[in-house]
Scaffold this active site. Structure first.
Site, PDB file in Angstrom:
ATOM      1  N   PHE A 173      60.456  61.789 -10.150  1.00 20.24           N
ATOM      2  CA  PHE A 173      59.396  62.735 -10.488  1.00 20.24           C
ATOM      3  C   PHE A 173      59.307  63.915  -9.539  1.00 20.24           C
ATOM      4  O   PHE A 173      58.911  64.999  -9.940  1.00 20.24           O
ATOM      5  CB  PHE A 173      58.048  62.011 -10.604  1.00 20.24           C
ATOM      6  CG  PHE A 173      57.956  61.203 -11.865  1.00 20.24           C
ATOM      7  CD1 PHE A 173      57.727  61.821 -13.082  1.00 20.24           C
ATOM      8  CD2 PHE A 173      58.147  59.840 -11.844  1.00 20.24           C
ATOM      9  CE1 PHE A 173      57.673  61.091 -14.265  1.00 20.24           C
ATOM     10  CE2 PHE A 173      58.098  59.098 -13.017  1.00 20.24           C
ATOM     11  CZ  PHE A 173      57.859  59.721 -14.225  1.00 20.24           C
ATOM     12  N   GLU A 174      59.657  63.726  -8.286  1.00 21.64           N
ATOM     13  CA  GLU A 174      59.613  64.834  -7.331  1.00 21.64           C
ATOM     14  C   GLU A 174      60.835  65.734  -7.465  1.00 21.64           C
ATOM     15  O   GLU A 174      60.753  66.930  -7.240  1.00 21.64           O
ATOM     16  CB  GLU A 174      59.545  64.313  -5.888  1.00 21.64           C
ATOM     17  CG  GLU A 174      58.270  63.595  -5.532  1.00 21.64           C
ATOM     18  CD  GLU A 174      57.063  64.503  -5.423  1.00 21.64           C
ATOM     19  OE1 GLU A 174      57.214  65.727  -5.318  1.00 21.64           O
ATOM     20  OE2 GLU A 174      55.941  63.968  -5.431  1.00 21.64           O
ATOM     21  N   GLY A 175      61.981  65.129  -7.787  1.00 20.76           N
ATOM     22  CA  GLY A 175      63.230  65.871  -7.750  1.00 20.76           C
ATOM     23  C   GLY A 175      63.608  66.129  -6.302  1.00 20.76           C
ATOM     24  O   GLY A 175      62.917  65.697  -5.375  1.00 20.76           O
TER      25      GLY A 175
END
Length: 145
Positions: A15-17
């Site tokens: 989700f953060e990348g």
């Protein structure tokens, strides 16, 4: 103290990348690496993959400590990972003061799980990415060890 598992780290990274050049996230915060924020992040800054990993490890340690300090009931690995992922995203203070933690410390695990979806806003707006992230975190929290 519990540590985040590889599955928990994978969820955070999903989700953060990972971006090696500083950028403004959807909530308007200057960010670099895997969701790293703070006074050390400068506009236009560039880091290496190794530096990104070091920042992630330091951030994880901080949020693992925050979860361990706030939560007074036993957690399985999946629950711990989900809570670290949430704290990583919303901040240690918001996490510690949350209704989710209050319910959890009252041994209301189901009520706590239902609280994840409430943390779906960035900059005051519901963000589809946060809706998806909270659903994934809640699913991990509910998953038996």
């Amino acid at each position: 103290m519990q540590k985040t598992s590889s599955a928990g780290i994978a969820l955070i990274k999903q989700f953060e990348g990972e971006r090696l050049t500083a950028y403004i996230c959807p909530a308007g915060i200057l960010t670099i690496g895997v969701g790293h924020t703070g006074a050390d992040v400068k506009p236009g800054q560039k880091i290496t993959v190794a530096e990104s990993e070091a920042l992630l490890r330091a951030d994880l340690a901080r949020f693992e400590k925050a979860v361990s300090a706030a939560v007074k009931v036993p957690l399985n690995q999946n629950q711990f990972d989900a809570l670290v992922a949430l704290a990583f995203n919303i901040g240690a203070g918001a996490f510690a003061g949350s209704t989710l933690v209050r319910l959890l410390n009252g041994k209301d695990y189901a009520g706590a799980a239902a609280q994840f979806e409430r943390w779906n806003k960035g900059g005051g707006k519901v963000l589809p990415g946060l809706v998806a992230r909270r659903a994934a975190e809640a699913a991990l929290f509910r998953k038996p060890a």
